[in-house]
Write a protein that holds these residues in place. Structure first.
Motif, PDB file in Angstrom:
ATOM      1  N   LEU A 155       0.828  -1.211   0.000  1.00  0.00           N
ATOM      2  CA  LEU A 155       0.000   0.000   0.000  1.00  0.00           C
ATOM      3  C   LEU A 155       0.857   1.254   0.000  1.00  0.00           C
ATOM      4  N   ARG A 156       1.877   1.280   0.839  1.00  0.00           N
ATOM      5  CA  ARG A 156       2.748   2.459   0.919  1.00  0.00           C
ATOM      6  C   ARG A 156       3.417   2.731  -0.428  1.00  0.00           C
ATOM      7  N   HIS A 157       3.856   1.675  -1.092  1.00  0.00           N
ATOM      8  CA  HIS A 157       4.494   1.855  -2.405  1.00  0.00           C
ATOM      9  C   HIS A 157       3.492   2.384  -3.427  1.00  0.00           C
ATOM     10  N   ILE A 158       2.290   1.809  -3.444  1.00  0.00           N
ATOM     11  CA  ILE A 158       1.291   2.228  -4.428  1.00  0.00           C
ATOM     12  C   ILE A 158       0.857   3.670  -4.188  1.00  0.00           C
TER      13      ILE A 158
ATOM     14  N   GLN B 108       2.561   5.992  -2.978  1.00  0.00           N
ATOM     15  CA  GLN B 108       3.617   6.910  -3.391  1.00  0.00           C
ATOM     16  C   GLN B 108       3.561   7.170  -4.897  1.00  0.00           C
ATOM     17  N   GLU B 109       2.894   6.270  -5.637  1.00  0.00           N
ATOM     18  CA  GLU B 109       2.777   6.417  -7.091  1.00  0.00           C
ATOM     19  C   GLU B 109       1.509   7.171  -7.490  1.00  0.00           C
ATOM     20  N   VAL B 110       0.400   6.882  -6.806  1.00  0.00           N
ATOM     21  CA  VAL B 110      -0.900   7.451  -7.181  1.00  0.00           C
ATOM     22  C   VAL B 110      -1.628   7.921  -5.927  1.00  0.00           C
ATOM     23  N   ASP B 111      -2.612   8.801  -6.127  1.00  0.00           N
ATOM     24  CA  ASP B 111      -3.384   9.298  -4.991  1.00  0.00           C
ATOM     25  C   ASP B 111      -4.268   8.217  -4.383  1.00  0.00           C
ATOM     26  N   ASP B 112      -4.826   7.371  -5.224  1.00  0.00           N
ATOM     27  CA  ASP B 112      -5.661   6.282  -4.747  1.00  0.00           C
ATOM     28  C   ASP B 112      -5.729   5.222  -5.835  1.00  0.00           C
ATOM     29  N   ALA B 113      -6.130   4.015  -5.448  1.00  0.00           N
ATOM     30  CA  ALA B 113      -6.238   2.920  -6.403  1.00  0.00           C
ATOM     31  C   ALA B 113      -7.100   1.836  -5.797  1.00  0.00           C
ATOM     32  N   VAL B 114      -7.683   1.001  -6.657  1.00  0.00           N
ATOM     33  CA  VAL B 114      -8.252  -0.254  -6.192  1.00  0.00           C
ATOM     34  C   VAL B 114      -7.117  -1.269  -6.169  1.00  0.00           C
ATOM     35  N   VAL B 115      -6.965  -1.943  -5.058  1.00  0.00           N
ATOM     36  CA  VAL B 115      -5.882  -2.909  -4.888  1.00  0.00           C
ATOM     37  C   VAL B 115      -6.478  -4.298  -4.692  1.00  0.00           C
ATOM     38  N   PHE B 116      -6.007  -5.251  -5.480  1.00  0.00           N
ATOM     39  CA  PHE B 116      -6.348  -6.655  -5.282  1.00  0.00           C
ATOM     40  C   PHE B 116      -5.150  -7.352  -4.644  1.00  0.00           C
ATOM     41  N   ILE B 117      -5.417  -8.265  -3.719  1.00  0.00           N
ATOM     42  CA  ILE B 117      -4.372  -9.059  -3.084  1.00  0.00           C
ATOM     43  C   ILE B 117      -4.596 -10.521  -3.446  1.00  0.00           C
ATOM     44  N   PHE B 118      -3.551 -11.160  -3.978  1.00  0.00           N
ATOM     45  CA  PHE B 118      -3.629 -12.573  -4.338  1.00  0.00           C
ATOM     46  C   PHE B 118      -2.411 -13.313  -3.807  1.00  0.00           C
ATOM     47  N   PRO B 119      -2.581 -14.474  -3.180  1.00  0.00           N
ATOM     48  CA  PRO B 119      -1.429 -15.353  -2.970  1.00  0.00           C
ATOM     49  C   PRO B 119      -0.883 -15.771  -4.338  1.00  0.00           C
ATOM     50  N   ALA B 120       0.425 -15.850  -4.454  1.00  0.00           N
ATOM     51  CA  ALA B 120       1.034 -16.134  -5.757  1.00  0.00           C
ATOM     52  C   ALA B 120       1.070 -17.614  -6.084  1.00  0.00           C
ATOM     53  N   ASP B 121       0.633 -18.470  -5.156  1.00  0.00           N
ATOM     54  CA  ASP B 121       0.835 -19.906  -5.340  1.00  0.00           C
ATOM     55  C   ASP B 121      -0.441 -20.721  -5.257  1.00  0.00           C
ATOM     56  N   HIS B 122      -1.605 -20.084  -5.488  1.00  0.00           N
ATOM     57  CA  HIS B 122      -2.866 -20.811  -5.505  1.00  0.00           C
ATOM     58  C   HIS B 122      -3.260 -21.142  -6.941  1.00  0.00           C
ATOM     59  N   VAL B 123      -4.210 -22.057  -7.089  1.00  0.00           N
ATOM     60  CA  VAL B 123      -4.662 -22.456  -8.426  1.00  0.00           C
ATOM     61  C   VAL B 123      -6.173 -22.337  -8.510  1.00  0.00           C
ATOM     62  N   ILE B 124      -6.679 -22.129  -9.715  1.00  0.00           N
ATOM     63  CA  ILE B 124      -8.114 -21.955  -9.963  1.00  0.00           C
ATOM     64  C   ILE B 124      -8.481 -22.722 -11.226  1.00  0.00           C
ATOM     65  N   ARG B 125      -9.495 -23.556 -11.102  1.00  0.00           N
ATOM     66  CA  ARG B 125      -9.889 -24.420 -12.222  1.00  0.00           C
ATOM     67  C   ARG B 125     -10.819 -23.721 -13.212  1.00  0.00           C
ATOM     68  N   HIS B 126     -11.571 -22.699 -12.749  1.00  0.00           N
ATOM     69  CA  HIS B 126     -12.581 -22.053 -13.590  1.00  0.00           C
ATOM     70  C   HIS B 126     -12.238 -20.573 -13.780  1.00  0.00           C
TER      71      HIS B 126
ATOM     72  N   ARG C 180     -10.087  -0.272  -1.835  1.00  0.00           N
ATOM     73  CA  ARG C 180      -9.396   0.965  -2.222  1.00  0.00           C
ATOM     74  C   ARG C 180      -8.202   1.144  -1.304  1.00  0.00           C
ATOM     75  N   ALA C 181      -7.090   1.594  -1.872  1.00  0.00           N
ATOM     76  CA  ALA C 181      -5.881   1.789  -1.077  1.00  0.00           C
ATOM     77  C   ALA C 181      -6.126   2.767   0.060  1.00  0.00           C
ATOM     78  N   SER C 182      -6.859   3.848  -0.224  1.00  0.00           N
ATOM     79  CA  SER C 182      -7.126   4.853   0.807  1.00  0.00           C
ATOM     80  C   SER C 182      -7.978   4.280   1.930  1.00  0.00           C
ATOM     81  N   VAL C 183      -8.916   3.398   1.586  1.00  0.00           N
ATOM     82  CA  VAL C 183      -9.794   2.803   2.593  1.00  0.00           C
ATOM     83  C   VAL C 183      -9.007   1.865   3.507  1.00  0.00           C
TER      84      VAL C 183
END
Length: 461
Positions: free
Chosen positions: A103-106, A108-126, A207-210
């Motif tokens: 969040l702190r990095h984002i 610093q780039e933009v005033d606000d953003a929608v941020v999604f968080i995903f584990p990098a090692d999960h799988v999804i079939r659909h 939202r990052a601000s939220v």
């Protein structure tokens, strides 16, 4: 006049200690870097399935320093420039500090953003269902909710945490009544029958601000310490980051916030938390076996067999896991295969290298493979990427000899330049450093032969 849409940043959490899928995953090679099926690693597959709902050009990866080079290479392999996309943690401190760091990095780039968080090692079939849920979660996040993805359970799993859903909150989401730790079997059966309990997937949207505001309200000390530690700087000191609480985002924020919602999702999701869960996820043959690599099976069923370099032949086995790598083989009953983490703990206590790394270790310039290690000598194969360079240092007391086996290397040694052509060799004397360059547009291969005193060999192996 329409207002400008705020950007959407997908953030992947790519920490991990490499214990649950040993011997494929290791401390320096966690499972998100592994290609367990298909041509993509888990982190590559995670990024690819975000498109087209999300812009993968805005992806950010939070990882440890030890994995930065490998993750950068995996990004380049799928056409993404890793520049400014990898956020390194000085040490692992659980999901709350990792998300706050992103969040702190984002912000610093933009005033606000929608941020999604995903584990990098999960799988999804659909993936199509997943895309639809991404868009629904984005709308909920834009409206001010903190969204967590709740996976609809289809059996009474005792290895996952659960989320209890409450009143409708729009987009088929429900308000969050409570988070529940891993239940026993009977409780899990009750949750399954109720219809409003969901597996906690570890995926979020906000939202990052939220989220920053909720961190400041619910975790004021952590939030203020982060502000002081970063203070406009892109990096953090190890001692500062290590002093942060080792706490999950669920405990730090989600269990306390009043604006959280759970978005039910039936995605064919799995966190691949064990060899059994990988077996459950993958398609089976007519005997309910999952076979990968050079495998011969005779009168066996319900087995998971993965070969990387050697032939594996099995006869009259059932419900067995066998995983082979160049330096280790894991064999287990299917149901108890998650106990491999206890074996990794033993390996770490014995300071065995098999817990930390593979025989092949990737580097920014290529890879280094240990071919043989015996008292008195070691042999490594060096594969150098085109236009890359590396420094070879001999710390003594032995001697290193480099032999080109494929391609021509440029060697800088003691202010002189040597062209190392196939079959030629150069020696590196104790305490000397030489520079190797690959000037060509093709990969080159060299052998590195180390001769050492036997007692030194045992200490450094």
């Amino acid at each position: 006049m329409t207002s400008k849409a705020i950007p959407v940043y997908p953030v992947l959490l790519a920490g991990g200690s490499g214990t649950r899928l040993w011997p494929v995953s290791r401390e320096l090679f966690p499972k998100q870097l592994a290609k367990l099926f298909g041509e993509d690693s888990l982190i590559q597959a995670t990024i690819k399935r975000l498109s087209p709902a999300l812009d993968t050009g805005l992806v950010r990866i939070v990882c440890g320093k030890d994995h930065e080079s490998d993750i950068g290479r995996h990004l380049r392999e799928i056409g993404i420039d890793p520049q400014n996309k990898i956020i390194t943690e000085p040490c692992g401190r659980n999901t709350a500090p990792a998300i706050l760091l992103a969040l702190r990095h984002i912000l610093q780039e933009v005033d606000d953003a929608v941020v999604f968080i995903f584990p990098a090692d999960h799988v999804i079939r659909h993936p199509k269902r997943f895309q639809e849920k991404l868009l629904a979660a984005q709308r909920l996040a834009e409206a001010g909710h903190i969204v967590t993805f709740g996976i609809k359970p289809y059996y009474p799993e005792t290895g996952y945490g659960y989320i209890e859903g409450g009143d409708p909150a729009g987009e088929a989401a429900l308000s969050i009544r409570r988070f529940v730790e891993k239940p026993d079997r009977r409780t899990a059966e009750v949750y399954l029958a109720s219809g409003n309990f969901f597996w906690n997937s570890g995926m979020f949207a906000f939202r990052a601000s939220v989220m920053a505001r909720e961190f400041a309200r619910l975790q004021p000390d952590m939030s203020e310490r982060f502000r002081q530690m970063m203070n406009g700087s892109p990096s953090l000191a190890l001692e500062d980051y290590a002093s942060l609480p080792n706490v999950s985002i669920d405990v730090a924020v989600m269990e306390q916030t009043k604006i959280g919602v759970v978005l039910p999702a039936d995605l064919g999701w799995s966190d691949i938390g064990s060899w059994k869960s990988l077996y459950d996820f993958l398609p089976k043959d007519e005997a309910n076996n999952v076979l990968n690599g050079d495998v011969i099976v005779q009168q066996s069923d319900h087995c998971f067999v993965m070969s990387h370099e050697r032939l594996i032949a099995i006869n009259r086995l059932s419900h067995i896991v066998i995983v082979e790598t160049p330096d280790a083989i894991f064999v287990s009953d299917m149901e108890t295969s998650r106990d491999v983490k206890e074996i990794v703990a033993i390996l770490k206590a014995q300071k065995r290298l098999q817990a930390q790394k593979h025989t092949t270790v990737t580097t920014p310039w290529g890879s280094r493979t240990t071919l043989e290690a015996k008292p008195g000598y070691r042999v490594h194969r060096l594969n150098m990427f085109p236009k890359e360079c590396a420094e070879i240092h001999d710390e003594g007391p032995g001697v290193k000899t480099l032999v080109s086996v494929d391609g021509t290397a440029r060697i800088l040694q003691n202010d002189r330049e040597i062209r190392l052509t196939p079959g030629s060799a150069v020696s590196v004397t104790p305490m000397e450093t030489i520079r190797i360059e690959n000037p060509s547009s093709d990969e080159i291969r060299l052998l590195e032969i180390e001769t050492t005193a036997p007692d030194t060999q045992e200490e450094n192996a």
